[in-house]
Design a protein around this motif. Structure first.
Motif, PDB file in Angstrom:
ATOM      1  N   GLY A  13       0.836  -1.199   0.000  1.00 40.36           N
ATOM      2  CA  GLY A  13       0.000   0.000   0.000  1.00 40.36           C
ATOM      3  C   GLY A  13       0.860   1.234   0.000  1.00 40.36           C
ATOM      4  N   VAL A  14       0.208   2.367  -0.196  1.00 44.42           N
ATOM      5  CA  VAL A  14       0.952   3.622  -0.231  1.00 44.42           C
ATOM      6  C   VAL A  14       1.464   3.948   1.179  1.00 44.42           C
ATOM      7  CG1 VAL A  14      -0.285   4.565  -2.213  1.00 44.42           C
ATOM      8  CG2 VAL A  14      -1.159   4.972   0.103  1.00 44.42           C
ATOM      9  N   ASP A  15       2.328   4.932   1.227  1.00 46.58           N
ATOM     10  CA  ASP A  15       2.897   5.388   2.487  1.00 46.58           C
ATOM     11  C   ASP A  15       1.775   5.804   3.446  1.00 46.58           C
ATOM     12  OD1 ASP A  15       5.809   5.733   2.941  1.00 46.58           O
ATOM     13  OD2 ASP A  15       5.096   7.605   3.842  1.00 46.58           O
ATOM     14  N   ARG A  16       1.837   5.386   4.691  1.00 46.13           N
ATOM     15  CA  ARG A  16       0.893   5.731   5.764  1.00 46.13           C
ATOM     16  C   ARG A  16      -0.492   5.111   5.603  1.00 46.13           C
ATOM     17  NH1 ARG A  16       1.714  11.894   5.188  1.00 46.13           N
ATOM     18  NH2 ARG A  16       1.933  11.063   3.112  1.00 46.13           N
ATOM     19  N   ALA A  17      -0.594   4.081   4.733  1.00 46.60           N
ATOM     20  CA  ALA A  17      -1.884   3.394   4.577  1.00 46.60           C
ATOM     21  C   ALA A  17      -2.209   2.556   5.806  1.00 46.60           C
ATOM     22  CB  ALA A  17      -1.855   2.532   3.325  1.00 46.60           C
ATOM     23  N   GLY A  18      -1.184   2.281   6.609  1.00 50.44           N
ATOM     24  CA  GLY A  18      -1.407   1.483   7.827  1.00 50.44           C
ATOM     25  C   GLY A  18      -0.797   0.087   7.768  1.00 50.44           C
ATOM     26  N   LYS A  19       0.146  -0.119   6.867  1.00 48.21           N
ATOM     27  CA  LYS A  19       0.733  -1.456   6.692  1.00 48.21           C
ATOM     28  C   LYS A  19       1.375  -1.987   7.974  1.00 48.21           C
ATOM     29  CE  LYS A  19       3.398   0.046   3.385  1.00 48.21           C
ATOM     30  NZ  LYS A  19       2.849   1.415   3.360  1.00 48.21           N
ATOM     31  N   THR A  20       2.225  -1.171   8.572  1.00 44.52           N
ATOM     32  CA  THR A  20       2.954  -1.632   9.755  1.00 44.52           C
ATOM     33  C   THR A  20       1.987  -1.886  10.917  1.00 44.52           C
ATOM     34  OG1 THR A  20       4.871  -0.390   9.005  1.00 44.52           O
ATOM     35  CG2 THR A  20       4.881  -1.077  11.306  1.00 44.52           C
ATOM     36  N   THR A  21       1.065  -0.951  11.118  1.00 44.39           N
ATOM     37  CA  THR A  21       0.059  -1.100  12.176  1.00 44.39           C
ATOM     38  C   THR A  21      -0.703  -2.407  11.994  1.00 44.39           C
ATOM     39  OG1 THR A  21      -0.237   1.306  12.139  1.00 44.39           O
ATOM     40  CG2 THR A  21      -1.973   0.026  13.217  1.00 44.39           C
ATOM     41  N   GLN A  22      -1.123  -2.667  10.758  1.00 45.62           N
ATOM     42  CA  GLN A  22      -1.959  -3.852  10.508  1.00 45.62           C
ATOM     43  C   GLN A  22      -1.152  -5.145  10.555  1.00 45.62           C
ATOM     44  OE1 GLN A  22      -5.188  -3.949  10.513  1.00 45.62           O
ATOM     45  NE2 GLN A  22      -5.521  -1.724  10.575  1.00 45.62           N
ATOM     46  N   ASN A 142      -3.480  13.382   5.982  1.00 47.63           N
ATOM     47  CA  ASN A 142      -4.030  13.663   7.321  1.00 47.63           C
ATOM     48  C   ASN A 142      -3.371  12.835   8.412  1.00 47.63           C
ATOM     49  OD1 ASN A 142      -5.796  15.553   6.468  1.00 47.63           O
ATOM     50  ND2 ASN A 142      -7.510  14.125   6.182  1.00 47.63           N
ATOM     51  N   ARG A 143      -2.679  11.765   7.997  1.00 48.50           N
ATOM     52  CA  ARG A 143      -2.031  10.892   8.997  1.00 48.50           C
ATOM     53  C   ARG A 143      -0.606  11.330   9.300  1.00 48.50           C
ATOM     54  NH1 ARG A 143      -4.342   4.901   7.241  1.00 48.50           N
ATOM     55  NH2 ARG A 143      -6.532   5.457   7.555  1.00 48.50           N
ATOM     56  N   GLY A 144      -0.237  12.507   8.838  1.00 41.70           N
ATOM     57  CA  GLY A 144       1.096  13.019   9.187  1.00 41.70           C
ATOM     58  C   GLY A 144       1.864  13.470   7.957  1.00 41.70           C
ATOM     59  N   ALA A 181      -9.330   3.408   4.611  1.00 40.66           N
ATOM     60  CA  ALA A 181      -9.776   4.713   5.126  1.00 40.66           C
ATOM     61  C   ALA A 181     -10.634   4.558   6.376  1.00 40.66           C
ATOM     62  CB  ALA A 181     -10.541   5.455   4.039  1.00 40.66           C
ATOM     63  N   ARG A 182     -10.902   3.320   6.772  1.00 42.49           N
ATOM     64  CA  ARG A 182     -11.751   3.078   7.944  1.00 42.49           C
ATOM     65  C   ARG A 182     -10.900   3.058   9.227  1.00 42.49           C
ATOM     66  NH1 ARG A 182     -13.889  -2.415   6.192  1.00 42.49           N
ATOM     67  NH2 ARG A 182     -11.774  -2.460   5.351  1.00 42.49           N
ATOM     68  N   THR A 183     -11.538   2.752  10.347  1.00 42.40           N
ATOM     69  CA  THR A 183     -10.772   2.739  11.597  1.00 42.40           C
ATOM     70  C   THR A 183      -9.793   1.556  11.594  1.00 42.40           C
ATOM     71  OG1 THR A 183     -12.283   1.277  12.772  1.00 42.40           O
ATOM     72  CG2 THR A 183     -12.776   3.646  12.882  1.00 42.40           C
ATOM     73  N   ILE A 184      -8.804   1.639  12.457  1.00 45.94           N
ATOM     74  CA  ILE A 184      -7.800   0.568  12.572  1.00 45.94           C
ATOM     75  C   ILE A 184      -8.493  -0.770  12.846  1.00 45.94           C
ATOM     76  CG2 ILE A 184      -5.913  -0.288  14.051  1.00 45.94           C
ATOM     77  CD1 ILE A 184      -4.890   2.602  14.259  1.00 45.94           C
TER      78      ILE A 184
HETATM   79  P1  ADP Z   1       2.531   2.487   6.823  1.00 46.56           P
HETATM   80  O1  ADP Z   1       3.308   1.343   7.433  1.00 46.56           O
HETATM   81  O2  ADP Z   1       1.610   2.027   5.725  1.00 46.56           O
HETATM   82  O3  ADP Z   1       3.387   3.635   6.377  1.00 46.56           O
HETATM   83  P2  ADP Z   1       1.626   2.989   9.545  1.00 46.56           P
HETATM   84  O4  ADP Z   1       1.025   1.732  10.041  1.00 46.56           O
HETATM   85  O5  ADP Z   1       3.023   3.312   9.986  1.00 46.56           O
HETATM   86  O6  ADP Z   1       1.546   3.058   7.936  1.00 46.56           O
HETATM   87  O7  ADP Z   1       0.635   4.160   9.921  1.00 46.56           O
HETATM   88  C1  ADP Z   1       0.919   5.533   9.617  1.00 46.56           C
HETATM   89  C2  ADP Z   1       0.241   6.440  10.661  1.00 46.56           C
HETATM   90  O8  ADP Z   1      -1.172   6.380  10.514  1.00 46.56           O
HETATM   91  C3  ADP Z   1       0.531   6.031  12.100  1.00 46.56           C
HETATM   92  O9  ADP Z   1       0.594   7.202  12.877  1.00 46.56           O
HETATM   93  C4  ADP Z   1      -0.678   5.198  12.481  1.00 46.56           C
HETATM   94  O10 ADP Z   1      -0.947   5.212  13.854  1.00 46.56           O
HETATM   95  C5  ADP Z   1      -1.785   5.883  11.707  1.00 46.56           C
HETATM   96  N1  ADP Z   1      -2.851   4.954  11.261  1.00 46.56           N
HETATM   97  C6  ADP Z   1      -2.712   3.675  10.834  1.00 46.56           C
HETATM   98  N2  ADP Z   1      -3.901   3.145  10.494  1.00 46.56           N
HETATM   99  C7  ADP Z   1      -4.832   4.119  10.685  1.00 46.56           C
HETATM  100  C8  ADP Z   1      -6.267   4.186  10.517  1.00 46.56           C
HETATM  101  N3  ADP Z   1      -6.986   3.150  10.039  1.00 46.56           N
HETATM  102  N4  ADP Z   1      -6.875   5.350  10.812  1.00 46.56           N
HETATM  103  C9  ADP Z   1      -6.170   6.408  11.272  1.00 46.56           C
HETATM  104  N5  ADP Z   1      -4.824   6.415  11.476  1.00 46.56           N
HETATM  105  C10 ADP Z   1      -4.158   5.283  11.183  1.00 46.56           C
END
Ligand code: ADP
Ligand code: 2DT
Length: 212
Positions: A13-22, A142-144, A181-184
């Motif tokens: 996914g694109v940068d900040r899509a939430g890959k690492t979090t997920q 919006n995520r940074g 685009a939904r919640t974590i």
């Molecule tokens: P990636 O690995 O794709 O770059 P991260 O998992 O590092 O993305 O997430 C980027 C930022 O967005 C982090 O600050 C994270 O907490 C936040 N974030 C991740 N998923 C969501 C979400 N579903 N909604 C809002 N913020 C999110």
């Protein structure tokens, strides 16, 4: 094979899509349900090759574009024996970026074809499932802010996104697009369900070879 193999699951996914979090949440959930699951990420910056890549991404060194592409690929190949071993031991591998990022990022540079970029990664262990976390650039913003690493500009990321779209046309890879685009928690629920299904399916099949 003495035991049922683990599944190879990739998040792209694109940068900040939430890959690492997920990836982290999925590994945790799989472990909670009693499975052996581990996370990996590419580039793996801990190896000698990974350190060359890391220095390039941090703009501490310059590398010729073909050269760095091949280093990213080599950084995957050097992990293949370990990946195969873990899969055979029944460990599920959840991977943050893989060859698809490799192709999407290099082919976003001028004069690189998808075909040339795919070549060095042909034959890598084929993911049983690749989930693409889809997020539009405004939501990502919006995520940074972007960091200072190489490739972290909106123009470059837009081209990368187009290349991912092209790669997703390839039906030999098990792509699933996830609305990121939904919640974590909402995103996690989908990812967990898809992963559980593929883990059951994959366990009786040999690991495939990517793009072959
Ligand atoms: P990636 O690995 O794709 O770059 P991260 O998992 O590092 O993305 O997430 C980027 C930022 O967005 C982090 O600050 C994270 O907490 C936040 N974030 C991740 N998923 C969501 C979400 N579903 N909604 C809002 N913020 C999110
Ligand atoms: P992160 O470590 O923040 O994910 O950034 N990349 C990655 C490539 O150009 N080629 C590859 O093969 C891979 C795996 C994507 C890593 C950066 O490196 C890019 C962003």
């Amino acid at each position: 094979m003495s035991c049922r193999r683990g599944a190879l699951i990739v998040l792209e996914g694109v940068d900040r899509a939430g890959k690492t979090t997920q990836c982290q949440k999925l590994v945790h959930a799989l472990q909670q349900s009693g499975r052996a699951a581990e996370m990996m990420r590419f580039p793996d910056r801990t190896t000698k090759i990974g350190q060359l890549i890391s220095s390039y991404l941090e703009k501490k060194s310059n590398l010729e574009d073909h050269t760095v592409h091949l280093l990213f690929s080599a950084n995957r190949w050097e992990m293949v024996p370990l990946m195969k071993q873990k899969l055979e031991q029944g460990i599920d591998l959840v991977v943050d970026r893989y060859a698809f990022s490799g192709v999407a990022f290099t082919s976003a540079k001028p004069d690189f074809s998808l075909e040339w970029c795919m070549n060095p990664d042909i034959g890598l262990p084929k993911p049983d499932l690749v989930m693409f976390l889809q997020l539009n650039p405004n939501m990502a913003a919006n995520r940074g802010e972007f960091g200072i690493e190489r490739y972290e500009t909106s123009a470059f990321q837009r081209t990368v996104h187009q290349r991912f779209e092209e790669l997703m046309q390839d039906s030999s890879v098990n792509w699933k697009v996830i609305d990121a685009a939904r919640t974590i928690e909402e995103v996690h629920k989908d990812i967990k369900l898809l992963s559980e299904d593929i883990i059951s399916l994959a366990q009786n099949q040999p690991v495939g070879e990517l793009w072959r």
